[in-house]
Every structure is written in structure tokens, then in C-alpha cells.
Design a protein around this motif. Structure first.
Motif, PDB file in Angstrom:
ATOM      1  N   ALA A  84      -9.568   0.822   6.244  1.00 28.30           N
ATOM      2  CA  ALA A  84      -8.330   1.482   5.825  1.00 28.30           C
ATOM      3  C   ALA A  84      -7.432   0.530   5.048  1.00 28.30           C
ATOM      4  CB  ALA A  84      -7.594   2.044   7.041  1.00 28.30           C
ATOM      5  N   VAL A  85      -7.369  -0.728   5.459  1.00 27.49           N
ATOM      6  CA  VAL A  85      -6.547  -1.712   4.756  1.00 27.49           C
ATOM      7  C   VAL A  85      -7.081  -1.936   3.343  1.00 27.49           C
ATOM      8  CG1 VAL A  85      -5.931  -4.159   4.676  1.00 27.49           C
ATOM      9  CG2 VAL A  85      -5.654  -2.863   6.798  1.00 27.49           C
ATOM     10  N   GLU A  86      -8.411  -2.013   3.198  1.00 21.97           N
ATOM     11  CA  GLU A  86      -8.999  -2.212   1.872  1.00 21.97           C
ATOM     12  C   GLU A  86      -8.704  -1.024   0.951  1.00 21.97           C
ATOM     13  OE1 GLU A  86     -10.378  -4.980   0.638  1.00 21.97           O
ATOM     14  OE2 GLU A  86      -9.701  -5.827   2.550  1.00 21.97           O
ATOM     15  N   ARG A  90      -5.731  -0.620  -2.638  1.00 20.39           N
ATOM     16  CA  ARG A  90      -5.986  -0.023  -3.950  1.00 20.39           C
ATOM     17  C   ARG A  90      -5.117   1.202  -4.214  1.00 20.39           C
ATOM     18  NH1 ARG A  90     -11.337  -0.294  -1.906  1.00 20.39           N
ATOM     19  NH2 ARG A  90     -11.460   1.993  -1.933  1.00 20.39           N
ATOM     20  N   TYR A  91      -4.694   1.838  -3.140  1.00 22.51           N
ATOM     21  CA  TYR A  91      -4.068   3.168  -3.239  1.00 22.51           C
ATOM     22  C   TYR A  91      -2.561   3.147  -3.053  1.00 22.51           C
ATOM     23  CZ  TYR A  91      -3.161   7.965  -1.435  1.00 22.51           C
ATOM     24  OH  TYR A  91      -2.662   9.219  -1.179  1.00 22.51           O
ATOM     25  N   ILE A  92      -2.060   2.243  -2.218  1.00 27.07           N
ATOM     26  CA  ILE A  92      -0.659   2.238  -1.812  1.00 27.07           C
ATOM     27  C   ILE A  92       0.036   0.987  -2.337  1.00 27.07           C
ATOM     28  CG2 ILE A  92       0.934   2.250   0.156  1.00 27.07           C
ATOM     29  CD1 ILE A  92      -1.294   3.649   1.776  1.00 27.07           C
ATOM     30  N   VAL A 123      -1.724  -1.472   7.661  1.00 26.07           N
ATOM     31  CA  VAL A 123      -1.476  -1.039   6.279  1.00 26.07           C
ATOM     32  C   VAL A 123      -0.072  -1.454   5.851  1.00 26.07           C
ATOM     33  CG1 VAL A 123      -1.143   0.974   4.793  1.00 26.07           C
ATOM     34  CG2 VAL A 123      -3.149   0.834   6.293  1.00 26.07           C
ATOM     35  N   LYS A 124       0.894  -1.308   6.741  1.00 28.32           N
ATOM     36  CA  LYS A 124       2.268  -1.699   6.421  1.00 28.32           C
ATOM     37  C   LYS A 124       2.343  -3.197   6.097  1.00 28.32           C
ATOM     38  CE  LYS A 124       6.900  -1.836   8.486  1.00 28.32           C
ATOM     39  NZ  LYS A 124       7.639  -1.282   7.336  1.00 28.32           N
ATOM     40  N   GLU A 125       1.659  -3.990   6.902  1.00 29.71           N
ATOM     41  CA  GLU A 125       1.672  -5.433   6.678  1.00 29.71           C
ATOM     42  C   GLU A 125       0.962  -5.804   5.374  1.00 29.71           C
ATOM     43  OE1 GLU A 125       0.254  -9.596   8.884  1.00 29.71           O
ATOM     44  OE2 GLU A 125       0.020  -7.656   9.897  1.00 29.71           O
ATOM     45  N   ALA A 126      -0.115  -5.104   5.069  1.00 28.16           N
ATOM     46  CA  ALA A 126      -0.916  -5.442   3.891  1.00 28.16           C
ATOM     47  C   ALA A 126      -0.284  -4.992   2.584  1.00 28.16           C
ATOM     48  CB  ALA A 126      -2.315  -4.836   4.022  1.00 28.16           C
ATOM     49  N   THR A 127       0.475  -3.908   2.626  1.00 26.47           N
ATOM     50  CA  THR A 127       1.002  -3.324   1.382  1.00 26.47           C
ATOM     51  C   THR A 127       2.504  -3.484   1.203  1.00 26.47           C
ATOM     52  OG1 THR A 127       1.373  -1.143   2.385  1.00 26.47           O
ATOM     53  CG2 THR A 127      -0.816  -1.573   1.426  1.00 26.47           C
ATOM     54  N   GLY A 128       3.228  -3.660   2.298  1.00 26.97           N
ATOM     55  CA  GLY A 128       4.686  -3.711   2.217  1.00 26.97           C
ATOM     56  C   GLY A 128       5.327  -2.347   2.087  1.00 26.97           C
TER      57      GLY A 128
END
Length: 364
Positions: A84-86, A90-92, A123-128
Motif C-alpha cells: 500500500a505504501v508503494e 505513486r498515487y498520493i 501512508v501518512k508518514e510516507a506521503t505527508g
């Protein structure tokens, strides 16, 4: 697995047939995989899966939601989180909002909420990006089928009953005291009309419903009408109580003599509905002023209109739909919708601003 297509339960075969026809012989389409209803999956699309999703969205109304599978992993929390993080990278983007929507099918050592919490934090940590459970700009779907988890990006938009900035008329409806004249006719007609009026009043959860007598009425007719109104209120109330995600108020029913009712409500706003009145949107500002009061009494005729002598005691006489005489059983719905529309035009309705909370996920 390239696409997960959600459809109405029972329409899986029909939807799969349409999808197969659209995608051609190279696509493998399966209805209700593992016996799960409401699901169609498509495989063998390769790099053309987004074009396929767009084609289905354009041509197949049987497809309620179309999800493009961007990762397929074992149904284990660490694997799902990593995939999901990967996909999210790319998406978020940092300026987006997102939500994790998980549907779990089968038996696992974790719940859908466990997936949402763990994946959402990662996801929050990876994308901000910030979490928005109600109206995310970039929702991410995780569809779990027994030992396989698909991380998906939607190709179709989400629709929700409440969205930010939608007007909220329920508090207005609960201020309405509807005075309804008795419907007279053969017994079956009286019974049907009474039930429909009761259901309509309960549908909009008006503050109260009063049956008004303005002339002598057969005792039998009155009894049949009142019993039918009560049945209509109760039947609709039971449906609302089971299906709504909020408290429902049961509409109280009273009986009054018309002229005494008008005297008793002296000092309160009274609105008469009649084709001879002003078109309701033309008096929207005055109507908005009336609904600042705790209760607004609205009088509704039945076959014959409200006596003109009552007009002098009314703050407004309004026409709901010019050139149309509304059938008795349609007046309350028409009235509620017209008032909500007029008050919205006047800027007098509160608006939904959203709420914070946990996503309601489904386990199967």
C-alpha cells in the motif's frame, strides 16, 4: 487480477457478461469469485487495465464501482502495508487527502479496522498527506479475498449521502407543525390516503401532525383515517429506526378543530398552502424569518382548500407549484421539499461541515 468490479448482488453474471463483451476475448472475467456476491474480477489486461476500466465506466452502468489493482500480495498485514505504501507513493501527493477503505472476505487474524489503522499511519508518514475519512481526494481500497489482498485505486468517484457544504433541512422539518384536513371518500380510499399521509409526515420527521376538523365528519371515516395515519407513521418509523445511522423521532399525532387550532396558535407563525397564494420562492426571505421561531404551523387542505377566513390569521399563504393542484397524499412531501429549497435559496439552512471519526469498514 487487474480489475475488481463491484455490482449489485445478483447482477454478477450479467455484469460479467457485459464486461467480457467490452474487453474482448483476451480478457478473463469471473463473476462472484470464491462465491462472493456483488464482485466481478478481470484478469489478463496488462498495461491496458486503466483503459479497460475507463471503457467499463463509460459503457457499463451495471458496474457500481471499478477498482484498478495496483498491487497483489499475500493477505498478511506486513505485506499489505508495504504494498500500500508503494502504491500510495505513486498515487498520493503531500497536498492530497486520503482514506483507506478495506473490505475483508474470509477468516484472518486481523480485522478491516486493523488494516486501516496500520496502513493509514504508514501512508501518512510516507506521503505527508492528511487523512479525510469522509471526502478524501485520493481514497485507497484494499480488497481482501481469503489469502490474497489487492491494493486498488478507484477509477470511479465515491458518492456519499452527506458531503461538506450540503444543506441540512432536518431541523427545519422538525419545527413544522402540519395541520392536515381529514380526507373523505369511500373507506378504502380513506384508508390508503391516511396511510400515505402518515408515511409522508414520518419520512420528513415533521414536528407534529394534527388532523383538523373544519366541519362535521362521519365518526367511522374519522376513525379509519386516524388509524391509517398512525399505521403509516409507524411503518415508516420502523424502517427508519432500522436503517438510519442516527436517532429518529416518531411524529406525534393529534386531533384539533380547525378554528380553535388557529386561536390556540395565536402568536405563532401560520402558513396556509393554497394555489391562490404567493409562489413560495417569491416569499423565501419572509419564510426564513418565520422559521427563526420554535414552531411554524402549516395548514394543508384535502379535496377542498383551507377556508379563506383563515388566511387573515396566516403570516403567509403560499403556492407550492403554480398551475398544479397537488394530490392530497403528495402535499406533505411537496411542502417539505419546497420549504427546504426556498430556505436554501434564502441562505437560511445550516450546512454540513463534516465530522471526524473512524471509517465504518465491513467484514465478510
Amino acid at each position: 487480477m487487474d480489475l475488481v468490479i463491484k455490482t449489485r448482488r445478483g447482477l454478477e453474471r450479467a455484469a460479467a457478461s457485459v464486461v467480457k463483451e467490452l474487453l474482448g476475448p483476451g480478457a478473463e472475467v469471473e463473476a462472484a469469485p470464491h462465491g462472493y456476491l456483488g464482485i466481478v474480477v478481470a484478469k489478463g489486461l496488462g498495461p491496458d487495465k486503466w483503459k479497460a476500466a475507463e471503457l467499463i465506466a463509460e459503457k457499463a452502468p451495471e458496474a457500481d464501482r471499478i477498482l484498478v489493482v495496483e498491487a497483489l500480495v499475500k493477505a498478511e498485514l506486513p505485506e499489505i502495508e508495504k504494498a500500500a505504501v508503494e502504491v500510495a507513493k505513486r498515487y498520493i501527493k503531500a497536498g492530497d487527502t486520503f482514506a483507506i477503505r478495506t473490505t475483508r472476505r474470509g477468516v484472518h487474524g486481523f480485522t478491516s479496522v486493523d488494516v486501516n489503522v496500520r496502513v493509514g499511519a504508514a501512508v501518512k508518514e510516507a506521503t505527508g498527506a492528511e487523512v479525510d475519512l469522509e471526502e478524501p481526494t485520493k481514497p485507497l481500497y484494499i480488497e481482501i479475498f481469503q489469502d490474497v489482498a489487492a491494493v486498488c485505486v478507484p477509477a470511479t468517484r465515491e458518492y456519499r449521502k452527506l458531503r461538506r457544504d450540503k444543506p441540512l433541512p432536518l431541523a427545519v422539518f422538525r419545527k413544522m407543525a402540519v395541520g392536515q384536513f381529514v380526507y373523505e371518500g369511500d373507506e378504502e380510499a380513506v384508508r390508503k390516503m391516511g396511510e400515505r399521509i402518515g408515511r409522508a409526515a414520518q419520512t420528513f420527521e415533521v414536528g407534529e401532525l394534527a388532523v383538523l376538523l373544519h366541519k362535521p365528519v362521519s365518526g367511522r371515516t374519522l376513525r379509519i383515517f386516524l388509524e391509517a395515519v398512525e399505521e403509516g407513521i409507524e411503518s415508516r418509523y420502523q424502517i427508519q429506526a432500522k436503517s438510519y445511522g442516527r436517532p429518529v423521532r416518531r411524529v406525534p399525532l393529534y386531533v384539533h378543530e380547525l378554528y380553535q387550532y388557529v386561536r390556540d396558535r395565536h402568536g405563532e407563525p401560520i402558513v396556509v398552502t393554497d394555489p391562490k397564494g404567493d409562489y413560495i420562492t417569491h416569499v423565501k426571505d419572509k419564510l426564513a424569518d418565520l422559521f427563526r421561531e420554535d414552531r411554524v404551523n402549516v395548514l394543508v387542505g384535502s379535496r377542498e382548500g383551507v377556508p379563506p377566513g383563515v388566511y387573515r390569521f396566516a403570516a403567509l399563504v403560499v403556492d407550492l407549484v403554480p398551475e398544479v393542484t397537488i394530490a392530497t397524499d403528495f402535499v406533505i412531501p411537496s411542502l417539505a421539499i419546497a420549504i427546504a429549497s426556498a430556505l436554501e435559496e434564502a441562505g437560511a439552512l445550516p450546512r454540513y461541515v463534516g465530522k471526524r471519526g473512524r471509517a465504518g469498514q465491513k467484514d465478510k
